[in-house]
Design a protein around this motif. Structure first.
Motif, short mmCIF file in Angstrom:
data_model
loop_
_atom_site.label_atom_id
_atom_site.label_comp_id
_atom_site.label_asym_id
_atom_site.label_seq_id
_atom_site.Cartn_x
_atom_site.Cartn_y
_atom_site.Cartn_z
N MET A 292 0.80 -1.10 0.00
CA MET A 292 -0.12 -0.08 0.02
C MET A 292 0.91 1.13 -0.16
O MET A 292 0.58 2.26 -0.75
N CYS B 96 1.90 1.75 -3.55
CA CYS B 96 0.73 2.37 -4.09
C CYS B 96 0.45 3.87 -4.17
O CYS B 96 0.50 4.68 -5.05
N ILE B 97 0.49 4.31 -2.88
CA ILE B 97 0.39 5.79 -2.30
C ILE B 97 1.80 6.45 -2.71
O ILE B 97 1.36 7.67 -3.41
N THR C 143 -3.99 3.19 -8.11
CA THR C 143 -5.38 3.90 -8.03
C THR C 143 -6.29 2.70 -7.26
O THR C 143 -7.00 3.02 -6.44
N CYS D 183 -5.65 1.52 -3.89
CA CYS D 183 -6.19 2.30 -3.11
C CYS D 183 -7.71 2.64 -2.85
O CYS D 183 -8.09 2.74 -1.65
N MET E 140 -7.38 10.60 -5.37
CA MET E 140 -7.25 9.31 -4.66
C MET E 140 -6.23 9.88 -3.21
O MET E 140 -6.70 9.28 -2.40
N MET F 279 -6.80 9.14 0.64
CA MET F 279 -5.99 8.47 1.41
C MET F 279 -5.39 9.29 2.61
O MET F 279 -5.02 8.64 3.59
N TRP G 279 -5.06 7.07 5.73
CA TRP G 279 -3.53 6.14 6.01
C TRP G 279 -3.02 7.07 6.99
O TRP G 279 -2.54 7.97 6.73
N TYR H 272 0.51 8.66 6.12
CA TYR H 272 0.63 9.46 4.94
C TYR H 272 1.80 10.43 5.10
O TYR H 272 2.46 10.88 4.21
#
Length: 195
Positions: free
Chosen positions: A13, A16-17, A51, A54, A116, A120, A124, A127
């Motif tokens: 993840m 991805c972010i 995307t 997420c 997105m 997030m 998250w 982040y």
């Protein structure tokens, strides 16, 4: 096994972010022409993959996935390909492959990535700590006093160290996320202003 699975999910993840963040930042700072090349090695579909993962995460957090029938299976190979693309973009400054309507497609992907990212940020917790490189710290957990610390960004190599197939030694490791450069620079700035 539970901790290893949790780490694997977090690593993926985070990748991805970070790829969404990287694409948005690079697009805004350098423009689309810097991101796309005739000899590009990365398909733009990797942005769509990030995307989608997420979105799956957000749906799970908001319990929107309860009534969805037939989960989409993401195979290990799909993750391997995505993580390779992540590494090529964020560490080697690889470019996206030229395709029909590449610049319009990239602009649409960037707009979706921005939306997105905003979602997030709310769900998250780490982040603000994450950079775009997805680097992890591997430390021996047996009072090594700073010896044997390794920085890594390859999940297969990390797992081979912390969970070898044949455990010749009983060394235990601590794996933690490396604080991204943006957060670290803000932390140093605040710290220096407090002095």
């Amino acid at each position: 096994p539970d901790e290893l699975n949790e780490f694997t999910e977090n690593f993926r993840m985070t990748a991805c972010i970070s790829i969404l963040r990287w694409v948005v930042e690079a697009f805004e700072e350098k423009g689309a022409y810097w991101l796309i090349s005739d000899d590009g090695r990365v398909p733009m579909s990797c942005i769509q993959f990030a995307t989608s993962r997420c979105k799956d995460f957000i749906d799970c957090c908001l319990h929107n996935d309860i009534d969805i029938e037939g989960d989409i299976k993401i195979w290990e190979h799909d993750w391997d390909v995505f993580l390779t693309h992540h590494y090529l973009l964020t560490h080697e400054n690889a470019k996206f492959q030229m395709q029909e309507d590449a610049f319009a497609s990239l602009e649409a992907y960037v707009d979706t990535a921005k939306r997105m990212i905003e979602k997030m940020k709310l769900l998250w917790p780490q982040y603000g700590l994450d950079g775009t490189l997805n680097i992890w710290i591997i430390k021996p957990g047996n009072k090594c006093r700073g010896r044997g610390i390794i920085l890594m960004n390859n999940i297969k190599q990390i797992i081979s160290i912390v969970n070898p197939p044949v455990s010749a030694t009983k060394t235990r490791y601590v794996v933690q996320k490396y604080i991204g450069e943006i957060f670290l620079s803000k932390f140093i700035y605040v710290f220096l202003n407090l002095i």
